[in-house]
Design a protein around this motif. Structure first.
Motif, short mmCIF file in Angstrom:
data_model
loop_
_atom_site.label_atom_id
_atom_site.label_comp_id
_atom_site.label_asym_id
_atom_site.label_seq_id
_atom_site.Cartn_x
_atom_site.Cartn_y
_atom_site.Cartn_z
N ALA A 121 -45.32 43.90 -15.96
CA ALA A 121 -45.40 42.54 -16.47
C ALA A 121 -45.89 42.52 -17.92
O ALA A 121 -45.34 41.81 -18.77
CB ALA A 121 -46.34 41.71 -15.59
N HIS A 126 -43.11 43.68 -20.31
CA HIS A 126 -42.09 42.65 -20.53
C HIS A 126 -42.60 41.58 -21.48
O HIS A 126 -41.86 41.07 -22.32
CB HIS A 126 -41.68 42.03 -19.19
N TYR A 170 -36.89 38.83 -19.35
CA TYR A 170 -37.59 38.79 -18.05
C TYR A 170 -38.26 37.43 -17.91
O TYR A 170 -39.02 36.99 -18.78
CB TYR A 170 -38.62 39.90 -18.02
N GLU A 171 -37.98 36.70 -16.84
CA GLU A 171 -38.47 35.35 -16.66
C GLU A 171 -39.99 35.31 -16.55
O GLU A 171 -40.60 36.18 -15.91
CB GLU A 171 -37.85 34.72 -15.42
N ASP A 225 -41.76 33.31 -14.80
CA ASP A 225 -42.15 33.19 -13.38
C ASP A 225 -42.22 34.56 -12.72
O ASP A 225 -43.10 34.82 -11.89
CB ASP A 225 -41.15 32.32 -12.63
N ASP A 226 -41.30 35.47 -13.09
CA ASP A 226 -41.31 36.82 -12.53
C ASP A 226 -42.54 37.59 -13.01
O ASP A 226 -43.16 38.33 -12.24
CB ASP A 226 -40.04 37.57 -12.91
N VAL A 227 -42.88 37.43 -14.29
CA VAL A 227 -44.07 38.07 -14.84
C VAL A 227 -45.32 37.59 -14.11
O VAL A 227 -46.17 38.38 -13.70
CB VAL A 227 -44.19 37.78 -16.35
N HIS A 252 -45.51 36.22 -11.18
CA HIS A 252 -45.50 36.67 -9.78
C HIS A 252 -45.96 38.11 -9.68
O HIS A 252 -46.73 38.47 -8.78
CB HIS A 252 -44.09 36.51 -9.20
N ASP A 253 -45.49 38.97 -10.60
CA ASP A 253 -45.94 40.37 -10.62
C ASP A 253 -47.45 40.45 -10.76
O ASP A 253 -48.13 41.21 -10.05
CB ASP A 253 -45.28 41.13 -11.77
N THR A 296 -49.33 38.98 -7.63
CA THR A 296 -49.20 39.92 -6.52
C THR A 296 -50.09 41.14 -6.74
O THR A 296 -50.78 41.60 -5.82
CB THR A 296 -47.73 40.36 -6.36
N GLU A 333 -49.69 32.20 -2.87
CA GLU A 333 -49.38 33.56 -2.41
C GLU A 333 -50.38 34.00 -1.34
O GLU A 333 -49.99 34.61 -0.34
CB GLU A 333 -49.41 34.53 -3.59
#
Length: 520
Positions: free
Chosen positions: A90, A93, A100-101, A103-105, A107-108, A111, A349
């Motif tokens: 993350a 990126h 790389y979105e 939201d994906d960063v 979420h990584d 998590t 989460e």
């Protein structure tokens, strides 16, 4: 703690204290020594490789290494190294500002933060916390950075060089926080954070230990000097900053790692009455800004130069300063929104994971940890939705179980059931299901398995239970094969076969095929 993780910890420390090239070579030698492909090496050494590549300034190279690391961590079942891989991916990126979105960063990172808590191996646990801290730092979510570094510090043993590193990182984080607060006009808060930065930096200098102690002491002294620039003794701060910069430059430390200090150096010079020198420092800093310095350092560098020029009467600088401060305020508001988003994502989460854990717990037998009768019945119904599929069922009854309870007590009986469940489970494929039906009886569902394969599994089960140390129990296994549509009848046939084995004395296997299977 294994030898390879100790070695990785030492290499990580060296990679971040000016020896990245040598560390990269050593990590690749270690990974190449594993049989098969480099991907088969341990996750901790893939992490060393990724960090060394990052410290050599190549923004592309760490990502493939981190993907290898994530796969290795999943293979090893290591939540700590998996968290390191997710959080570091993350952060990279974000540094690359690629497609790389966000939201994906996020979420990584969320998590990774949750997963890291489950790590018990000390080196993996520490590095997981630090990786999460660095990821949040890239997003300027300072409030979430500090607790991660504090946790890493507490987990690191006294006398290790890592403690100085985490304290210095805290000091640096507070200095960055102060730079951004100055840009949005929150001067009192900024000075509060430079005061905290000085405390952490002094502690880092005192904690520096090991072969790289001198390097970490120099880093800490630079941070401590920067922290004094806007408060007490600016003249002394200007001298100390120049000395620390010279020492670190002589060590070959990259300009990117030192760029944050230039605005503080100019402030110290200006407050000491050396305005011309302060402007000269910032003119040079603007000219020499590294391409990977990060937008906060770039903006702080240009802003400090503009402030000095505006003080000399430059109207252009004053206009640029007003425009830049407007943008800084907008980015600050965006930072606060991202902070709220991360808090919400983490709550969701955690809730999702709790629901999954509750669902898993509801499907498991509390004593043995295998599936319960309800989970088995659901699996049967699911299998019946594909009526033509081949399915085999095994019914397993424990022989001599009452003898164990009567002679050794119920605690010994419970221990025997746990051992038997484990022995049975080890004989199955990942796609098979073992369930405790109740009491001392178990059932297994083997999708796609024919008679011969299922009998082989049953015979291994019998042998495995027979070989449990100190356990007098054996098992009788009935095996029935048929199409999924015939599963209830197959269960009855398996039950009958199992009781025929028990009448013969147990400790054996009998199989029967369904009517359709016999006709075939």
């Amino acid at each position: 703690m294994t030898d390879i993780t100790r070695r990785a910890a030492r290499l990580l420390e060296r990679a971040q204290s000016g020896h990245a090239r040598a560390v990269l070579a050593e990590a690749e030698r270690v990974l190449a020594a594993y049989p098969g492909d480099i991907a088969d090496g341990p996750a901790c050494m893939h992490f060393v490789r990724a960090i060394a590549l990052a410290n050599l300034g190549d923004p592309q190279a760490p990502l493939p290494a981190l993907e290898l690391m994530a796969r290795a961590a999943e293979r090893e079942g290591s939540p700590g190294w998996l968290a390191c891989a997710l959080a570091t991916r993350a952060a990279h990126h974000l540094r690359r500002n690629d497609a790389y979105e966000l939201d994906d960063v996020l979420h990584d990172l969320v998590t990774a933060e949750i997963v890291a808590v489950g790590e018990t191996e000390p080196i993996a646990a520490v590095n997981a916390r630090v990786a999460v801290a660095i990821g949040y730092f890239e997003l300027r979510l300072y409030e979430r950075v500090g607790p991660q570094y504090d946790a890493a510090y507490e987990m690191s043993p006294p006398g290790s060089g890592n403690r100085a590193m985490w304290l210095f990182n805290q000091a640096e984080m507070h200095l960055f926080w102060a730079l951004e607060l100055y840009q949005v006009g929150q001067v009192a808060d900024a000075e509060s954070h430079t005061a905290q930065a000085e405390e952490y930096a002094v502690r880092a200098a005192q904690a520096a230990d090991g072969p790289d102690a001198a390097a970490w002491r120099d880093y800490a002294m630079l941070a401590a000097a920067c922290a004094k620039a806007d408060r007490h003794d600016p003249a002394g701060a200007a001298v100390a900053i120049a000395q620390a910069l010279a020492a670190l430059e002589a060590r070959g430390v990259s300009p990117t790692a030192l760029a944050y200090s230039r605005p503080f150096q100019a402030v110290a010079l200006c407050r000491s009455g050396r305005e011309a020198e302060a402007l000269a420092v910032m003119e040079r800093a603007v000219t020499e800004l590294p391409p990977d310095a990060g937008w906060l350092i770039v903006s702080a560098t240009h802003r400090t130069r503009a402030v000095l020029l505006a003080a000399r009467g430059s109207q252009d600088a004053a206009v640029g300063l007003a425009y830049g401060d407007t943008l800084a305020a907008a980015l600050w508001r965006q930072r606060l929104r991202t902070l709220q988003t991360v808090a919400a994502m983490k709550s969701l989460e955690l809730l999702r994971m709790q629901h999954e854990q509750a669902a898993r717990a509801a499907a498991l037998d509390a004593l043995t940890g295998v599936a319960n009768r309800g989970a088995f019945d659901r699996a049967v119904r699911q299998a019946q939705s594909r009526p033509s599929d081949l399915v085999t069922v095994l019914l397993v009854d424990t022989d001599k179980f009452k003898q164990i309870n009567d002679t050794a007590g119920h605690a010994a009986g419970d221990a025997a059931l746990r051992a038997i469940a484990a022995a049975l489970s080890e004989q199955l494929r990942p796609e098979d299901l073992l369930a405790r039906f109740g009491g001392d009886e178990f059932a297994a569902l083997l999708p796609g398995a024919g008679v011969a394969a299922a009998v082989a599994v049953a015979e291994r089960m019998v042998a495995a239970v027979r070989d449990i140390p100190g356990c007098p129990a054996t098992v009788s296994v009935g095996v029935a094969t048929g199409h999924a549509a015939d599963l209830p009848a197959a269960l009855r046939r398996a039950d009958e076969a199992m009781y025929r084995v028990k009448r013969r004395g147990g400790d054996g296997v009998e199989s029967v095929a369904g009517q359709a299977m016999r006709a075939a």
